[in-house]
Design an enzyme around this catalytic site. Sequence first.
Site, PDB file in Angstrom:
ATOM      1  N   TYR A   1      23.332  16.730  16.331  1.00 56.45           N
ATOM      2  CA  TYR A   1      24.215  17.869  16.551  1.00 56.45           C
ATOM      3  C   TYR A   1      23.805  18.679  17.786  1.00 56.45           C
ATOM      4  O   TYR A   1      24.648  19.273  18.447  1.00 56.45           O
ATOM      5  CB  TYR A   1      24.175  18.824  15.347  1.00 56.45           C
TER       6      TYR A   1
ATOM      7  N   LYS B   1      17.226   6.743   7.795  1.00 57.99           N
ATOM      8  CA  LYS B   1      17.591   5.386   8.227  1.00 57.99           C
ATOM      9  C   LYS B   1      16.380   4.830   8.967  1.00 57.99           C
ATOM     10  O   LYS B   1      16.430   4.462  10.145  1.00 57.99           O
ATOM     11  CB  LYS B   1      18.854   5.454   9.119  1.00 57.99           C
TER      12      LYS B   1
ATOM     13  N   ASP C   1      22.614   4.547   3.849  1.00 58.64           N
ATOM     14  CA  ASP C   1      23.735   3.722   3.354  1.00 58.64           C
ATOM     15  C   ASP C   1      23.588   3.470   1.855  1.00 58.64           C
ATOM     16  O   ASP C   1      24.543   3.571   1.079  1.00 58.64           O
ATOM     17  CB  ASP C   1      23.866   2.415   4.163  1.00 58.64           C
TER      18      ASP C   1
ATOM     19  N   ASP D   1      25.386  16.434   6.342  1.00 64.19           N
ATOM     20  CA  ASP D   1      26.799  16.818   6.450  1.00 64.19           C
ATOM     21  C   ASP D   1      27.653  15.813   5.675  1.00 64.19           C
ATOM     22  O   ASP D   1      28.520  16.185   4.886  1.00 64.19           O
ATOM     23  CB  ASP D   1      27.206  16.838   7.935  1.00 64.19           C
TER      24      ASP D   1
ATOM     25  N   ASP E   1      29.482  16.240   1.540  1.00 62.49           N
ATOM     26  CA  ASP E   1      30.922  16.119   1.277  1.00 62.49           C
ATOM     27  C   ASP E   1      31.157  15.029   0.230  1.00 62.49           C
ATOM     28  O   ASP E   1      31.976  15.188  -0.680  1.00 62.49           O
ATOM     29  CB  ASP E   1      31.694  15.739   2.556  1.00 62.49           C
TER      30      ASP E   1
HETATM   31  C1  IPM Z   1      29.790  21.854   7.600  1.00 64.42           C
HETATM   32  C2  IPM Z   1      30.866  21.571   8.619  1.00 64.42           C
HETATM   33  C3  IPM Z   1      30.323  21.824  10.018  1.00 64.42           C
HETATM   34  C4  IPM Z   1      29.191  20.845  10.251  1.00 64.42           C
HETATM   35  C5  IPM Z   1      31.371  21.735  11.141  1.00 64.42           C
HETATM   36  C6  IPM Z   1      32.545  22.650  10.894  1.00 64.42           C
HETATM   37  C7  IPM Z   1      30.774  22.001  12.487  1.00 64.42           C
HETATM   38  O1  IPM Z   1      31.350  20.272   8.464  1.00 64.42           O
HETATM   39  O2  IPM Z   1      29.287  22.983   7.569  1.00 64.42           O
HETATM   40  O3  IPM Z   1      29.454  20.945   6.838  1.00 64.42           O
HETATM   41  O4  IPM Z   1      29.415  19.695  10.659  1.00 64.42           O
HETATM   42  O5  IPM Z   1      28.035  21.233  10.051  1.00 64.42           O
HETATM   43 MG    MG Z   2      30.631  19.286   6.762  1.00 59.52          MG
END
Ligand code: IPM
Ligand code: MG
Length: 371
Positions: free
Chosen positions: A142, A189, A221, A245, A249
């Site tokens: 990032y 990884k 993975d 990240d 999710d």
């Molecule tokens: C999160 C989001 C952010 C990230 C984006 C919006 C930059 O997806 O907080 O998980 O990738 O960190």
């Molecule tokens: Mg995110």
Amino acid sequence: MEKRIAVLPGDGIGPEVIKQAKKVLKAVAHRHRHTFTYDVALVGAAAIDETGNPLPEETIDTCRQADAVLFGAIGDPKYDNNPNAKVRPEQGLLQLRKSLGLYANIRPVQLYPSLIERSPLKEDRIKGTDLVVYRELTGGIYFGEKGRDAEGKMAFDNCSYSIYEIERVAKMAFEAAQRRRKKLTLVDKANVLETSRLWRETVQVLSINYPDVEVEYLFVDNAAMQIIQRPSQFDVILTENMFGDIISDEASVITGSIGLLPSASVGEQTSLFEPIHGSYPEAAGKDIANPVAAILSVALLLENLEMHKEAAAVRKAVQRTIDHGLVTPDLNPNSHVSCSKVGDVISLLIETDIPSETTFENLFEGSLPFI
Ligand code: IPM
Ligand code: MG
């Protein structure tokens, strides 16, 4: 107590979920006799529209002076579909994390038993899920050098980590594991990436200081698969920025909706609290977004300010609201209430003593007056 809270609603559904979160803070302040003052500041696309800058200097100052930061969401499709945009809303959040030194992002994933059927996964697979992701937040791909060659035909994003960066977040994760079920899984990884090998080496050395914590190492993975197959095996997951990240999710799916997951970003300066979801532009302004992630972020914020019973009251009110089926459409497309109603009910439960045996039907004679 008197506390100053910087409020950054951001983009898309950010402002409406933050409105509910503030309602909840107001109820907490009222019930528990605290005074919260709010400093609203611009970030993201909203800030670009007004100032040309996704993170105005003033916003950073506001956050630095606050006791905590409450953040909504960031992102706008007009930038997503324009890869050549010079400034992007997301830069606002990334720069803010960096400026405040928020190197650890803590993302708890908890299952509400009454929502088990809302999960796309089978009940026997997900029962007992209770994990927390410790995601490194200010390093890795990032924040590495990025760019293109002169002709624009090659692009690169550099990924680097120092032992110092790994150690400080890893220590937090080990301490969390000690307070929880004493298991830590490092997701990396290391079979391919040098940075991952440094993570593994560093965690191996650190683990000597935490003999009561069982440490497991998983390639990302494989971890992505295991999180869906048997999430209950995980306690604390420690991982670098990008993997964190993605897998957080993924883990949110277990619970039935990403709209339920809060997070705390902590580090060197004022801590920041934000839902893990994005700006969900399709839902913006429709009063259908799930405010629970923002409200549970308030619970994390209160805990961070040492207001433990207040945080517990928020969690209990959320649980009761969900148990009564008062949820937004993401959790039940056939029977749902609005974003603002969820905020109203949770705030009411915090403000008033409603005995736990009372059913909502009895209480409001068949229907909630504000639904
Ligand atoms: C999160 C989001 C952010 C990230 C984006 C919006 C930059 O997806 O907080 O998980 O990738 O960190
Ligand atoms: Mg995110």
